[in-house]
Design a protein around this motif. Structure first.
Motif, PDB file in Angstrom:
ATOM      1  N   ARG A   1     -32.289  40.511  14.542  1.00  0.00           N
ATOM      2  CA  ARG A   1     -33.475  40.269  13.700  1.00  0.00           C
ATOM      3  C   ARG A   1     -33.409  38.871  13.091  1.00  0.00           C
ATOM      4  N   LEU A   2     -32.238  38.458  12.657  1.00  0.00           N
ATOM      5  CA  LEU A   2     -32.065  37.123  12.088  1.00  0.00           C
ATOM      6  C   LEU A   2     -32.403  36.054  13.118  1.00  0.00           C
ATOM      7  N   LYS A   3     -31.932  36.222  14.351  1.00  0.00           N
ATOM      8  CA  LYS A   3     -32.250  35.247  15.412  1.00  0.00           C
ATOM      9  C   LYS A   3     -33.760  35.170  15.627  1.00  0.00           C
TER      10      LYS A   3
ATOM     11  N   ILE B   1     -17.939  43.776   6.902  1.00  0.00           N
ATOM     12  CA  ILE B   1     -19.189  43.856   7.664  1.00  0.00           C
ATOM     13  C   ILE B   1     -20.259  44.598   6.858  1.00  0.00           C
ATOM     14  N   GLU B   2     -19.877  45.664   6.176  1.00  0.00           N
ATOM     15  CA  GLU B   2     -20.852  46.399   5.359  1.00  0.00           C
ATOM     16  C   GLU B   2     -21.390  45.525   4.236  1.00  0.00           C
ATOM     17  N   HIS B   3     -20.549  44.706   3.650  1.00  0.00           N
ATOM     18  CA  HIS B   3     -20.998  43.756   2.620  1.00  0.00           C
ATOM     19  C   HIS B   3     -22.114  42.878   3.189  1.00  0.00           C
ATOM     20  N   LEU B   4     -21.929  42.406   4.403  1.00  0.00           N
ATOM     21  CA  LEU B   4     -22.956  41.587   5.054  1.00  0.00           C
ATOM     22  C   LEU B   4     -24.216  42.400   5.318  1.00  0.00           C
ATOM     23  N   ASN B   5     -24.063  43.652   5.708  1.00  0.00           N
ATOM     24  CA  ASN B   5     -25.226  44.512   5.924  1.00  0.00           C
ATOM     25  C   ASN B   5     -26.033  44.683   4.642  1.00  0.00           C
ATOM     26  N   LEU B   6     -25.343  44.837   3.523  1.00  0.00           N
ATOM     27  CA  LEU B   6     -26.034  45.005   2.243  1.00  0.00           C
ATOM     28  C   LEU B   6     -26.851  43.759   1.895  1.00  0.00           C
ATOM     29  N   TYR B   7     -26.303  42.579   2.159  1.00  0.00           N
ATOM     30  CA  TYR B   7     -27.067  41.345   1.947  1.00  0.00           C
ATOM     31  C   TYR B   7     -28.212  41.238   2.952  1.00  0.00           C
ATOM     32  N   GLY B   8     -27.955  41.642   4.190  1.00  0.00           N
ATOM     33  CA  GLY B   8     -28.996  41.613   5.214  1.00  0.00           C
ATOM     34  C   GLY B   8     -30.174  42.497   4.849  1.00  0.00           C
ATOM     35  N   ASP B   9     -29.893  43.651   4.232  1.00  0.00           N
ATOM     36  CA  ASP B   9     -30.972  44.552   3.819  1.00  0.00           C
ATOM     37  C   ASP B   9     -31.955  43.844   2.896  1.00  0.00           C
TER      38      ASP B   9
ATOM     39  N   ALA C   1     -21.248  34.432  15.131  1.00  0.00           N
ATOM     40  CA  ALA C   1     -20.910  35.582  14.286  1.00  0.00           C
ATOM     41  C   ALA C   1     -21.078  36.881  15.069  1.00  0.00           C
ATOM     42  N   SER C   2     -22.151  36.987  15.839  1.00  0.00           N
ATOM     43  CA  SER C   2     -22.374  38.198  16.645  1.00  0.00           C
ATOM     44  C   SER C   2     -21.256  38.393  17.660  1.00  0.00           C
ATOM     45  N   LYS C   3     -20.863  37.311  18.285  1.00  0.00           N
ATOM     46  CA  LYS C   3     -19.792  37.377  19.291  1.00  0.00           C
ATOM     47  C   LYS C   3     -18.488  37.859  18.656  1.00  0.00           C
ATOM     48  N   ALA C   4     -18.165  37.336  17.495  1.00  0.00           N
ATOM     49  CA  ALA C   4     -16.934  37.727  16.799  1.00  0.00           C
ATOM     50  C   ALA C   4     -16.964  39.208  16.425  1.00  0.00           C
ATOM     51  N   VAL C   5     -18.101  39.675  15.951  1.00  0.00           N
ATOM     52  CA  VAL C   5     -18.194  41.069  15.512  1.00  0.00           C
ATOM     53  C   VAL C   5     -18.216  42.025  16.700  1.00  0.00           C
TER      54      VAL C   5
ATOM     55  N   ILE D   1     -20.838  48.338  12.332  1.00  0.00           N
ATOM     56  CA  ILE D   1     -20.857  47.186  13.232  1.00  0.00           C
ATOM     57  C   ILE D   1     -22.175  47.135  14.000  1.00  0.00           C
ATOM     58  N   ASP D   2     -22.628  48.280  14.485  1.00  0.00           N
ATOM     59  CA  ASP D   2     -23.896  48.328  15.223  1.00  0.00           C
ATOM     60  C   ASP D   2     -25.058  47.861  14.351  1.00  0.00           C
ATOM     61  N   ARG D   3     -25.043  48.295  13.105  1.00  0.00           N
ATOM     62  CA  ARG D   3     -26.097  47.881  12.157  1.00  0.00           C
ATOM     63  C   ARG D   3     -26.077  46.368  11.955  1.00  0.00           C
ATOM     64  N   PHE D   4     -24.882  45.811  11.810  1.00  0.00           N
ATOM     65  CA  PHE D   4     -24.757  44.366  11.651  1.00  0.00           C
ATOM     66  C   PHE D   4     -25.327  43.637  12.872  1.00  0.00           C
ATOM     67  N   LEU D   5     -24.978  44.088  14.051  1.00  0.00           N
ATOM     68  CA  LEU D   5     -25.447  43.417  15.275  1.00  0.00           C
ATOM     69  C   LEU D   5     -26.972  43.499  15.403  1.00  0.00           C
TER      70      LEU D   5
END
Length: 184
Positions: free
Chosen positions: A129-131, A49-57, A19-23, A120-124
């Motif tokens: 952190r997830l890793k 990507i922002e949707h994913l960031n919101l879940y990541g938060d 996922a990181s590579k794709a983004v 995108i930077d926030r997602f990465l």
């Protein structure tokens, strides 16, 4: 579902890296490409990507809190999925390249947000952190450790199921974002 805990973590680490590579490839796109929508109802790449960031938060904080709270030194080497957790994880899993449409909760819907490349930077950063959390999870019991879900704190999932749900959800929306670009 039953699987060796380390095997599950390795699979999830691999998916996270994918996922990181794709983004990271999205960083090479123009802002017009990142904001392109096929229709007003569909999301742009940045909205996916922002949707994913919101879940990541939510999930990254919850997962970390539960990992840090673990005091038990006894750990099962096998992860056994729970009934509800397995259902939610499998609901997110992309099967045969098909994405089933789902309605997003209002607080996780990024439509009409003012988004920039920092999305995108926030997602990465969240992926890093997830890793780190996946690596930390190698030393705890993925079956006994529970996490609350974002919809309600009254339902908890086994940590292994939470990781599966969260990471499969990420994969699903990365595919959605890639399709926006393909169909432009």
């Amino acid at each position: 579902m039953q699987i060796e805990s380390n095997q599950l973590i390795e699979d999830l680490l691999s998916r996270t890296e994918g996922a990181s590579k794709a983004v990271r490839k999205f960083r090479e796109l123009s802002m017009d490409q990142l904001h392109f929508k096929r229709s007003a109802e569909e999301w742009s790449i940045l909205e996916c990507i922002e949707h994913l960031n919101l879940y990541g938060d939510y999930y990254l904080v919850e997962i970390e809190k539960q990992i840090l709270a673990q005091k038990s030194k006894t750990k099962s080497t096998t992860f056994k999925s729970g009934l509800i957790g397995n259902y939610f994880a499998n609901l997110m899993l992309v099967k045969n390249g098909k994405l089933t449409r789902m309605k997003s909760p209002k607080d996780k819907n990024p439509s009409h947000s003012k988004l920039t490349i920092t999305t995108i930077d926030r997602f990465l950063k969240q992926q890093e952190r997830l890793k780190s959390l996946l690596i930390q999870a190698r030393s705890i019991d993925l079956t006994k450790t529970k996490t609350a879900i974002s919809l309600t704190k009254y339902i908890t999932l086994r940590l292994g199921d939470t990781f599966r749900f969260f990471i499969y959800h990420i994969e699903r929306h990365i595919i959605q974002a890639e399709r926006v670009l393909e169909n432009k």
